[in-house]
Design a protein around this motif. Structure first.
Motif, mmCIF file in Angstrom:
data_model
loop_
_atom_site.group_PDB
_atom_site.id
_atom_site.type_symbol
_atom_site.label_atom_id
_atom_site.label_comp_id
_atom_site.label_asym_id
_atom_site.label_seq_id
_atom_site.Cartn_x
_atom_site.Cartn_y
_atom_site.Cartn_z
ATOM 1 N N GLY A 58 -7.355 1.410 -8.258
ATOM 2 C CA GLY A 58 -7.924 2.157 -9.365
ATOM 3 C C GLY A 58 -7.253 3.494 -9.575
ATOM 4 O O GLY A 58 -7.102 3.960 -10.704
ATOM 5 N N GLN A 59 -6.851 4.132 -8.481
ATOM 6 C CA GLN A 59 -6.238 5.459 -8.582
ATOM 7 C C GLN A 59 -4.741 5.379 -8.870
ATOM 8 O O GLN A 59 -4.194 6.195 -9.617
ATOM 9 C CB GLN A 59 -6.459 6.235 -7.283
ATOM 10 C CG GLN A 59 -5.813 7.622 -7.277
ATOM 11 C CD GLN A 59 -6.080 8.360 -5.984
ATOM 12 O OE1 GLN A 59 -6.950 7.979 -5.202
ATOM 13 N NE2 GLN A 59 -5.343 9.431 -5.748
ATOM 14 N N ASN A 60 -4.042 4.410 -8.261
ATOM 15 C CA ASN A 60 -2.582 4.385 -8.315
ATOM 16 C C ASN A 60 -1.991 3.432 -9.339
ATOM 17 O O ASN A 60 -0.873 3.643 -9.797
ATOM 18 C CB ASN A 60 -2.020 4.030 -6.927
ATOM 19 C CG ASN A 60 -2.233 5.135 -5.921
ATOM 20 O OD1 ASN A 60 -1.619 6.185 -5.995
ATOM 21 N ND2 ASN A 60 -3.131 4.897 -4.966
ATOM 22 N N PHE A 61 -2.723 2.361 -9.686
ATOM 23 C CA PHE A 61 -2.143 1.352 -10.569
ATOM 24 C C PHE A 61 -2.258 1.819 -12.018
ATOM 25 O O PHE A 61 -3.224 1.544 -12.715
ATOM 26 C CB PHE A 61 -2.816 -0.006 -10.372
ATOM 27 C CG PHE A 61 -1.881 -1.154 -10.565
ATOM 28 C CD1 PHE A 61 -1.136 -1.634 -9.505
ATOM 29 C CD2 PHE A 61 -1.712 -1.730 -11.807
ATOM 30 C CE1 PHE A 61 -0.252 -2.690 -9.667
ATOM 31 C CE2 PHE A 61 -0.832 -2.784 -11.988
ATOM 32 C CZ PHE A 61 -0.098 -3.264 -10.909
ATOM 33 N N VAL A 108 13.022 -0.034 -1.875
ATOM 34 C CA VAL A 108 12.367 -0.063 -0.565
ATOM 35 C C VAL A 108 13.173 0.686 0.487
ATOM 36 O O VAL A 108 12.704 1.663 1.080
ATOM 37 C CB VAL A 108 12.113 -1.517 -0.113
ATOM 38 C CG1 VAL A 108 11.522 -1.539 1.296
ATOM 39 C CG2 VAL A 108 11.162 -2.215 -1.081
ATOM 40 N N LEU A 109 14.404 0.255 0.730
ATOM 41 C CA LEU A 109 15.178 0.822 1.834
ATOM 42 C C LEU A 109 15.565 2.278 1.595
ATOM 43 O O LEU A 109 15.735 3.038 2.552
ATOM 44 C CB LEU A 109 16.449 -0.005 2.076
ATOM 45 C CG LEU A 109 16.256 -1.482 2.419
ATOM 46 C CD1 LEU A 109 17.564 -2.089 2.904
ATOM 47 C CD2 LEU A 109 15.176 -1.671 3.466
ATOM 48 N N LEU A 110 15.737 2.680 0.342
ATOM 49 C CA LEU A 110 16.065 4.070 0.031
ATOM 50 C C LEU A 110 14.907 4.799 -0.637
ATOM 51 O O LEU A 110 14.586 5.932 -0.283
ATOM 52 C CB LEU A 110 17.305 4.136 -0.870
ATOM 53 C CG LEU A 110 18.626 3.640 -0.268
ATOM 54 C CD1 LEU A 110 19.748 3.797 -1.279
ATOM 55 C CD2 LEU A 110 18.960 4.393 1.005
ATOM 56 N N GLY A 111 14.276 4.163 -1.615
ATOM 57 C CA GLY A 111 13.240 4.844 -2.381
ATOM 58 C C GLY A 111 12.065 5.305 -1.544
ATOM 59 O O GLY A 111 11.590 6.443 -1.689
ATOM 60 N N LEU A 124 3.327 8.201 -1.553
ATOM 61 C CA LEU A 124 3.961 6.890 -1.697
ATOM 62 C C LEU A 124 3.150 5.893 -2.525
ATOM 63 O O LEU A 124 3.664 4.825 -2.845
ATOM 64 C CB LEU A 124 4.226 6.286 -0.308
ATOM 65 C CG LEU A 124 5.326 6.952 0.510
ATOM 66 C CD1 LEU A 124 5.432 6.297 1.886
ATOM 67 C CD2 LEU A 124 6.668 6.877 -0.206
ATOM 68 N N GLY A 125 1.912 6.216 -2.876
ATOM 69 C CA GLY A 125 1.091 5.266 -3.632
ATOM 70 C C GLY A 125 1.769 4.758 -4.897
ATOM 71 O O GLY A 125 1.879 3.540 -5.103
ATOM 72 N N PRO A 126 2.245 5.646 -5.796
ATOM 73 C CA PRO A 126 2.937 5.161 -6.995
ATOM 74 C C PRO A 126 4.202 4.365 -6.683
ATOM 75 O O PRO A 126 4.544 3.428 -7.415
ATOM 76 C CB PRO A 126 3.261 6.453 -7.752
ATOM 77 C CG PRO A 126 2.258 7.447 -7.265
ATOM 78 C CD PRO A 126 2.031 7.104 -5.827
ATOM 79 N N ASN A 127 4.905 4.729 -5.592
ATOM 80 C CA ASN A 127 6.079 3.938 -5.196
ATOM 81 C C ASN A 127 5.702 2.497 -4.917
ATOM 82 O O ASN A 127 6.388 1.559 -5.346
ATOM 83 C CB ASN A 127 6.726 4.529 -3.935
ATOM 84 C CG ASN A 127 7.497 5.794 -4.202
ATOM 85 O OD1 ASN A 127 6.927 6.771 -4.673
ATOM 86 N ND2 ASN A 127 8.780 5.795 -3.896
ATOM 87 N N PHE A 128 4.608 2.292 -4.181
ATOM 88 C CA PHE A 128 4.201 0.939 -3.824
ATOM 89 C C PHE A 128 3.769 0.149 -5.064
ATOM 90 O O PHE A 128 3.945 -1.074 -5.108
ATOM 91 C CB PHE A 128 3.074 0.977 -2.788
ATOM 92 C CG PHE A 128 3.545 1.336 -1.407
ATOM 93 C CD1 PHE A 128 4.529 0.581 -0.780
ATOM 94 C CD2 PHE A 128 3.030 2.431 -0.732
ATOM 95 C CE1 PHE A 128 4.988 0.906 0.496
ATOM 96 C CE2 PHE A 128 3.480 2.772 0.535
ATOM 97 C CZ PHE A 128 4.455 2.004 1.153
ATOM 98 N N VAL A 129 3.223 0.829 -6.068
ATOM 99 C CA VAL A 129 2.885 0.135 -7.312
ATOM 100 C C VAL A 129 4.163 -0.380 -7.982
ATOM 101 O O VAL A 129 4.214 -1.520 -8.459
ATOM 102 C CB VAL A 129 2.106 1.076 -8.258
ATOM 103 C CG1 VAL A 129 1.915 0.434 -9.628
ATOM 104 C CG2 VAL A 129 0.757 1.434 -7.658
#
Length: 310
Positions: A58-61, A108-111, A124-129
């Motif tokens: 709810g917060q990150n997506f 993944v490996l760099l970001g 990192l939440g938005p990165n994982f989205v």
């Protein structure tokens, strides 16, 4: 700028250590293959599974985040394809593979490690989205385009089957899908299982970065300099530039999602670009060299983007 280099440089020093170890014979090619198999088929899928399973959707997506990032990805794919075809006169299959190089950032490996070092693990939440949809989006676009230009797909049903099989055999996709399943179902994992997964996760990024250095040692840049430069400009400058403009002007992203969008978009082409090129036997030298040269150049370009970001 010195402080920014100190954020980025440790990540590339680990990559450089892997490169040097293989170059000097201290780590074998078979060892690199084993290490990359471990990280890409086990450790990183575990990382993505836990990240998605515990992510506050709810917060990150945020749809605006995805629009900002994937607008740039799509534009760079078609710009790379068109440039390869009409500017550099490459065959259609090569052109699609070159477009894929401009599309598939090393999220993944760099970001992940660069965002974490720059802004902390909480950022990192938005990165994982972004990562959750990255492989699916890129392979869907790349394989569909390649099958169309090859003319081998036959019926639409066969095309869908080809694309789906390629995507859902990917361990990263499996990890993401299982993570969504646990998250959306509200399942609680046993503590023992969580601890075991966390042990795998702690090994994921350092081992993957070291292995990436060993993989890059295999690919000597040779020929196709203009095409490789074209790919690097689109990947390292145009993609994050579009992400920045979209996030600031069009979608009005908050600083956290904006940083994740731009930093992730600024990553060099990932190893999957070579895997894609090798799968179709198209533009393999360009893909391998773009990964190597783009990764080296990104030490400077990523630092510049970090300086620009709020």
């Amino acid at each position: 700028m010195g402080d920014l280099i100190s954020v980025v440089l440790p990540v590339f020093l680990v990559i450089g250590a892997g490169y040097l170890a293989v170059w000097r014979g201290a780590f074998s090619d078979s060892g690199v293959d084993g290490l990359m198999n471990f990280t890409q088929k086990f450790a990183i899928p575990c990382l993505l599974f836990m990240a998605i399973a515990t992510l506050d959707l709810g917060q990150n997506f945020d749809l605006r985040l995805l629009v900002s990032f994937y607008t740039g990805s799509t534009i760079c794919f078609f710009a790379g394809l068109a440039g390869a075809r009409w500017l550099f006169r490459r065959p259609w299959e090569d052109s699609v593979a070159i477009g894929f190089c401009c599309l598939f950032a090393n999220t993944v490996l760099l970001g992940l490690p660069i965002t974490e070092r720059a802004y902390g693990a909480a950022a990192l939440g938005p990165n994982f989205v972004i990562v959750a949809l990255h492989a699916a989006f890129c392979y869907l676009l790349g394989i569909t385009a390649m099958e169309i230009v090859r003319g081998d797909s036959g019926s639409p049903a066969r095309l869908i089957r080809t694309v789906g099989t390629a995507m859902f055999r990917n361990p990263l996709m499996i990890g993401v899908a299982l993570g969504f399943l646990v998250n959306l179902a509200g399942l609680t994992m046993p503590g023992v299982l969580t601890e075991a997964l966390n042990l795998m996760i702690r090994a994921a990024l350092p081992a993957a970065l070291f292995g990436l250095g060993g993989v890059l040692r295999r690919y000597s840049p040779e020929g196709d300099a203009k095409v490789i430069g074209f790919v690097c400009v689109l990947s390292l400058i145009v993609h994050p530039g579009i992400g920045y403009l979209m996030g600031r002007v069009v979608t009005d992203l908050a600083p956290g999602p904006l940083r994740s969008t731009v930093v992730t978009a600024a990553m060099a082409p990932g190893i999957n670009t070579y895997i894609f090129a090798n799968m179709y036997g198209a533009a393999r030298r360009v893909a391998a060299s773009a990964v190597l040269i783009g990764t080296a150049l990104s030490v400077v370009t990523v630092s510049a983007w970090l300086a620009i970001l709020p």
